[in-house]
Write a protein that holds these residues in place. Structure first.
Motif, PDB file in Angstrom:
ATOM      1  N   GLU A  30     -25.405  56.149 -99.362  1.00 57.38           N
ATOM      2  CA  GLU A  30     -25.177  55.150 -98.166  1.00 57.38           C
ATOM      3  C   GLU A  30     -26.531  54.494 -97.998  1.00 57.38           C
ATOM      4  O   GLU A  30     -26.559  53.374 -96.921  1.00 57.38           O
ATOM      5  N   GLY A  31     -27.102  54.992 -97.190  1.00 56.25           N
ATOM      6  CA  GLY A  31     -28.921  55.018 -96.844  1.00 56.25           C
ATOM      7  C   GLY A  31     -29.479  54.772 -97.012  1.00 56.25           C
ATOM      8  O   GLY A  31     -30.441  54.165 -96.658  1.00 56.25           O
ATOM      9  N   GLY A  32     -29.445  55.263 -98.334  1.00 59.59           N
ATOM     10  CA  GLY A  32     -31.197  55.195 -99.176  1.00 59.59           C
ATOM     11  C   GLY A  32     -32.358  56.313 -98.413  1.00 59.59           C
ATOM     12  O   GLY A  32     -33.582  55.639 -99.332  1.00 59.59           O
ATOM     13  N   VAL A  33     -31.515  56.944 -98.008  1.00 63.78           N
ATOM     14  CA  VAL A  33     -32.618  58.149 -96.650  1.00 63.78           C
ATOM     15  C   VAL A  33     -32.420  59.144 -96.651  1.00 63.78           C
ATOM     16  O   VAL A  33     -31.367  59.671 -96.852  1.00 63.78           O
ATOM     17  N   ALA A  34     -32.980  59.854 -97.714  1.00 67.77           N
ATOM     18  CA  ALA A  34     -33.246  61.573 -97.858  1.00 67.77           C
ATOM     19  C   ALA A  34     -33.135  62.498 -96.268  1.00 67.77           C
ATOM     20  O   ALA A  34     -34.073  62.247 -95.734  1.00 67.77           O
ATOM     21  N   ALA A  35     -32.966  63.395 -96.397  1.00 63.28           N
ATOM     22  CA  ALA A  35     -33.142  64.081 -95.437  1.00 63.28           C
ATOM     23  C   ALA A  35     -32.443  65.989 -95.912  1.00 63.28           C
ATOM     24  O   ALA A  35     -31.859  66.344 -97.221  1.00 63.28           O
ATOM     25  N   ILE A  36     -33.010  66.599 -94.781  1.00 67.30           N
ATOM     26  CA  ILE A  36     -32.969  68.353 -95.462  1.00 67.30           C
ATOM     27  C   ILE A  36     -31.669  68.893 -94.640  1.00 67.30           C
ATOM     28  O   ILE A  36     -32.089  68.958 -93.335  1.00 67.30           O
ATOM     29  N   PRO A  37     -30.680  68.994 -95.457  1.00 68.15           N
ATOM     30  CA  PRO A  37     -29.893  70.277 -94.734  1.00 68.15           C
ATOM     31  C   PRO A  37     -30.240  71.645 -93.987  1.00 68.15           C
ATOM     32  O   PRO A  37     -32.307  72.046 -94.287  1.00 68.15           O
ATOM     33  N   LEU A  38     -30.388  71.537 -92.679  1.00 66.67           N
ATOM     34  CA  LEU A  38     -30.406  73.113 -91.872  1.00 66.67           C
ATOM     35  C   LEU A  38     -30.315  74.031 -92.418  1.00 66.67           C
ATOM     36  O   LEU A  38     -31.358  75.064 -92.340  1.00 66.67           O
ATOM     37  N   THR A  39     -29.489  74.049 -92.784  1.00 65.64           N
ATOM     38  CA  THR A  39     -28.641  75.844 -92.734  1.00 65.64           C
ATOM     39  C   THR A  39     -28.871  76.280 -93.830  1.00 65.64           C
ATOM     40  O   THR A  39     -29.275  78.139 -93.237  1.00 65.64           O
ATOM     41  N   PRO A  40     -29.862  75.841 -94.997  1.00 65.15           N
ATOM     42  CA  PRO A  40     -30.175  76.638 -95.761  1.00 65.15           C
ATOM     43  C   PRO A  40     -31.354  77.631 -94.956  1.00 65.15           C
ATOM     44  O   PRO A  40     -31.775  78.762 -95.577  1.00 65.15           O
ATOM     45  N   PHE A  41     -31.680  77.204 -94.250  1.00 64.81           N
ATOM     46  CA  PHE A  41     -32.952  78.077 -93.641  1.00 64.81           C
ATOM     47  C   PHE A  41     -32.631  78.973 -92.305  1.00 64.81           C
ATOM     48  O   PHE A  41     -33.694  79.326 -91.280  1.00 64.81           O
ATOM     49  N   CYS A  42     -31.354  79.096 -92.281  1.00 62.70           N
ATOM     50  CA  CYS A  42     -30.516  79.754 -91.126  1.00 62.70           C
ATOM     51  C   CYS A  42     -29.841  80.786 -91.530  1.00 62.70           C
ATOM     52  O   CYS A  42     -28.880  80.529 -91.944  1.00 62.70           O
ATOM     53  N   ALA A  43     -30.628  81.832 -90.828  1.00 58.67           N
ATOM     54  CA  ALA A  43     -29.156  83.552 -90.807  1.00 58.67           C
ATOM     55  C   ALA A  43     -27.809  82.668 -90.349  1.00 58.67           C
ATOM     56  O   ALA A  43     -26.989  83.675 -91.164  1.00 58.67           O
ATOM     57  N   THR A  44     -28.010  81.901 -89.147  1.00 63.40           N
ATOM     58  CA  THR A  44     -27.121  82.018 -88.111  1.00 63.40           C
ATOM     59  C   THR A  44     -27.265  80.588 -87.983  1.00 63.40           C
ATOM     60  O   THR A  44     -27.600  79.751 -87.635  1.00 63.40           O
ATOM     61  N   PRO A  45     -25.719  79.617 -89.272  1.00 58.32           N
ATOM     62  CA  PRO A  45     -25.924  77.836 -88.979  1.00 58.32           C
ATOM     63  C   PRO A  45     -25.210  77.172 -87.357  1.00 58.32           C
ATOM     64  O   PRO A  45     -25.304  78.705 -86.952  1.00 58.32           O
ATOM     65  N   PRO A  46     -26.164  76.287 -86.919  1.00 57.65           N
ATOM     66  CA  PRO A  46     -26.746  76.045 -85.655  1.00 57.65           C
ATOM     67  C   PRO A  46     -25.082  75.067 -85.447  1.00 57.65           C
ATOM     68  O   PRO A  46     -24.385  75.116 -86.387  1.00 57.65           O
ATOM     69  N   GLY A  47     -24.782  75.443 -83.766  1.00 62.15           N
ATOM     70  CA  GLY A  47     -23.516  74.801 -83.517  1.00 62.15           C
ATOM     71  C   GLY A  47     -23.253  73.865 -83.298  1.00 62.15           C
ATOM     72  O   GLY A  47     -22.191  72.703 -83.641  1.00 62.15           O
ATOM     73  N   THR A  48     -24.736  72.831 -84.327  1.00 60.02           N
ATOM     74  CA  THR A  48     -24.559  70.968 -83.756  1.00 60.02           C
ATOM     75  C   THR A  48     -24.649  70.532 -85.316  1.00 60.02           C
ATOM     76  O   THR A  48     -25.083  71.374 -85.696  1.00 60.02           O
ATOM     77  N   ARG A  49     -24.458  69.962 -85.251  1.00 62.63           N
ATOM     78  CA  ARG A  49     -24.845  68.823 -86.486  1.00 62.63           C
ATOM     79  C   ARG A  49     -25.836  68.545 -86.139  1.00 62.63           C
ATOM     80  O   ARG A  49     -26.503  67.084 -86.197  1.00 62.63           O
ATOM     81  N   LEU A  50     -27.413  68.791 -87.303  1.00 56.98           N
ATOM     82  CA  LEU A  50     -29.217  69.051 -87.508  1.00 56.98           C
ATOM     83  C   LEU A  50     -29.030  69.043 -89.056  1.00 56.98           C
ATOM     84  O   LEU A  50     -29.051  69.335 -89.820  1.00 56.98           O
ATOM     85  N   ALA A  51     -30.148  67.998 -89.243  1.00 64.79           N
ATOM     86  CA  ALA A  51     -30.641  67.236 -89.842  1.00 64.79           C
ATOM     87  C   ALA A  51     -32.394  67.658 -90.304  1.00 64.79           C
ATOM     88  O   ALA A  51     -32.258  67.241 -89.145  1.00 64.79           O
ATOM     89  N   ARG A  52     -33.081  67.815 -91.129  1.00 64.26           N
ATOM     90  CA  ARG A  52     -34.512  67.807 -91.114  1.00 64.26           C
ATOM     91  C   ARG A  52     -34.641  66.254 -91.927  1.00 64.26           C
ATOM     92  O   ARG A  52     -34.723  65.743 -92.222  1.00 64.26           O
ATOM     93  N   LEU A  53     -35.967  65.808 -90.999  1.00 60.93           N
ATOM     94  CA  LEU A  53     -36.068  64.509 -91.827  1.00 60.93           C
ATOM     95  C   LEU A  53     -38.078  64.863 -91.680  1.00 60.93           C
ATOM     96  O   LEU A  53     -38.210  65.461 -90.560  1.00 60.93           O
ATOM     97  N   CYS A  54     -38.831  64.378 -92.937  1.00 58.68           N
ATOM     98  CA  CYS A  54     -40.367  64.568 -92.739  1.00 58.68           C
ATOM     99  C   CYS A  54     -40.341  63.488 -92.544  1.00 58.68           C
ATOM    100  O   CYS A  54     -39.910  62.512 -92.906  1.00 58.68           O
ATOM    101  N   PHE A  55     -41.885  63.027 -92.166  1.00 57.15           N
ATOM    102  CA  PHE A  55     -42.645  62.162 -91.517  1.00 57.15           C
ATOM    103  C   PHE A  55     -43.487  62.159 -91.804  1.00 57.15           C
ATOM    104  O   PHE A  55     -45.008  61.280 -91.312  1.00 57.15           O
ATOM    105  N   ALA A  56     -43.909  63.241 -93.320  1.00 59.91           N
ATOM    106  CA  ALA A  56     -44.957  63.363 -94.125  1.00 59.91           C
ATOM    107  C   ALA A  56     -45.379  62.023 -94.822  1.00 59.91           C
ATOM    108  O   ALA A  56     -45.411  62.024 -96.163  1.00 59.91           O
ATOM    109  N   LYS A  57     -44.667  61.011 -94.510  1.00 56.89           N
ATOM    110  CA  LYS A  57     -44.529  59.612 -95.611  1.00 56.89           C
ATOM    111  C   LYS A  57     -45.865  58.363 -94.636  1.00 56.89           C
ATOM    112  O   LYS A  57     -46.286  58.020 -93.780  1.00 56.89           O
TER     113      LYS A  57
END
Length: 72
Positions: A30-57
């Motif tokens: 819908e937005g044409g912007v890529a983000a990275i899910p955080l949960t694959p990096f966590c042993a225990t998923p965080p309690g909030t809705r988080l995603a990673r954005l990369c600024f190496a652009k």
């Protein structure tokens, strides 16, 4: 070419109420912007809705992404 690279965690809970994988897929579709899910990096998923954005652009890519995000 952008030297270095880094990420920013963003809380998307005010935008959508879904898990991070679904949100990141929606954001690309819908937005044409890529983000990275955080949960694959966590042993225990965080309690909030988080995603990673990369600024190496390029400035032009970052400006285009910001314009797309504002429209969501």
């Amino acid at each position: 070419d952008v030297p270095g690279g880094y990420f920013q965690l963003v809380d998307y809970s005010a935008i959508r109420d879904e898990d991070d994988l679904a949100f990141c897929q929606w954001l690309v579709r819908e937005g044409g912007v890529a983000a990275i899910p955080l949960t694959p990096f966590c042993a225990t998923p965080p309690g909030t809705r988080l995603a990673r954005l990369c600024f190496a652009k390029s400035d032009a890519t970052m400006e285009a992404a910001a314009e797309r995000l504002v429209r969501l």
